[in-house]
Design an enzyme around this catalytic site. Structure first.
Site, short mmCIF file in Angstrom:
data_model
loop_
_atom_site.label_atom_id
_atom_site.label_comp_id
_atom_site.label_asym_id
_atom_site.label_seq_id
_atom_site.Cartn_x
_atom_site.Cartn_y
_atom_site.Cartn_z
N ASN A 1 0.83 -1.20 0.00
CA ASN A 1 0.00 0.00 0.00
C ASN A 1 0.87 1.25 0.00
O ASN A 1 2.04 1.21 0.34
CB ASN A 1 -0.88 0.03 1.26
CG ASN A 1 -2.12 -0.81 1.11
OD1 ASN A 1 -2.75 -0.80 0.06
ND2 ASN A 1 -2.47 -1.54 2.15
N HIS A 2 0.26 2.37 -0.31
CA HIS A 2 0.95 3.66 -0.18
C HIS A 2 1.08 4.01 1.29
O HIS A 2 0.23 3.64 2.11
CB HIS A 2 0.16 4.77 -0.89
CG HIS A 2 0.15 4.63 -2.37
ND1 HIS A 2 1.12 5.18 -3.16
CD2 HIS A 2 -0.71 4.01 -3.21
CE1 HIS A 2 0.87 4.91 -4.42
NE2 HIS A 2 -0.25 4.19 -4.48
N ARG A 3 2.13 4.73 1.61
CA ARG A 3 2.29 5.21 2.99
C ARG A 3 1.30 6.34 3.22
O ARG A 3 1.11 7.20 2.36
CB ARG A 3 3.72 5.71 3.22
CG ARG A 3 4.71 4.57 3.29
CD ARG A 3 6.10 5.02 3.55
NE ARG A 3 6.16 6.06 4.58
CZ ARG A 3 7.29 6.66 4.94
NH1 ARG A 3 8.43 6.33 4.36
NH2 ARG A 3 7.28 7.60 5.85
N LEU B 1 2.20 9.81 0.20
CA LEU B 1 1.55 8.97 -0.81
C LEU B 1 2.45 8.65 -2.00
O LEU B 1 2.13 7.78 -2.80
CB LEU B 1 0.26 9.62 -1.31
CG LEU B 1 -0.82 9.78 -0.23
CD1 LEU B 1 -2.04 10.49 -0.81
CD2 LEU B 1 -1.21 8.45 0.36
N LYS C 1 5.28 7.30 -1.62
CA LYS C 1 6.08 6.15 -1.20
C LYS C 1 5.15 5.00 -0.83
O LYS C 1 3.98 5.20 -0.51
CB LYS C 1 6.96 6.51 -0.01
CG LYS C 1 7.99 7.57 -0.35
CD LYS C 1 8.84 7.90 0.85
CE LYS C 1 9.84 8.99 0.48
NZ LYS C 1 10.56 9.46 1.65
#
Length: 189
Positions: free
Chosen positions: A118-120, A124, A126
């Site tokens: 998933n995105h952090r 977003l 990373k």
């Protein structure tokens, strides 16, 4: 016509596979779709035309439909008998940072997403570290379902259409569905 093409594939399969080796890894040119049917050859011709010649999508080491999105083909483990899972329209295998293991005899429906990272939330641009997804043998992932990072589904698990699978159901032999997915029924096999 189909009977003729199937007989041609069965009787002359070895000869027909030689030119395909220019485009695909030999280990994927075997199994039920090549040894007992013409479908494998048909999928190869379509993939060569759309992915290798027209370059509408990146070429892959195995025949995959134009609308099948695969982030990193070398991070997917599957048996050649399950090549049909890469012909389903709209499937999304996001596996840049983790592996996807598809158990033999499993089916993946149209528009299914298997996502290993998933995105952090704080940035977003990373991704979180990737986590592998493992589908057991004879699983069925229904249309529009999404399987999230780190999920392990045991043998004979059925995922209902539209489900979002956020946790593992490693024991298998269950029907799961909903958002987030939960056990709807235990299967007796």
């Amino acid at each position: 016509m189909r009977k003729f093409l199937t007989a041609l594939a069965i009787n002359f399969g070895v000869v027909l596979k030689v030119p395909l080796l220019l485009f695909f890894d030999a280990r994927y040119l075997s199994g039920r779709f090549f040894d007992q049917d013409f479908l494998g050859f048909y999928w190869c011709i379509k993939a060569i035309w759309t992915r290798n010649i027209l370059r509408l999508a990146p070429p892959r080491p195995f025949p995959a439909a134009l609308t099948c999105r695969i982030s990193k083909a070398e991070n997917i483990d599957f048996h050649p008998d399950d090549l049909n899972n890469f012909q389903s329209p709209g499937t999304y295998f996001q596996n840049l940072h983790g592996r996807i293991v598809i158990g033999r005899g499993s089916y993946i429906g149209p528009n299914v997403g298997l996502i290993t990272a998933n995105h952090r939330l704080d940035d977003l641009d990373k991704h979180e570290p990737g986590m592998d997804i493992v589908l057991g043998k004879r699983c069925w992932i229904g249309m529009n379902a999404v399987v999230m990072p780190g999920v392990v589904l045991g043998d004979d698990t059925i995922v209902a259409a539209g489900a979002i699978v956020t946790k593992s159901f490693a024991s298998g032999a269950v029907i799961i569905g909903g958002v987030p997915a939960k056990v709807l029924k235990t299967r007796s096999l």
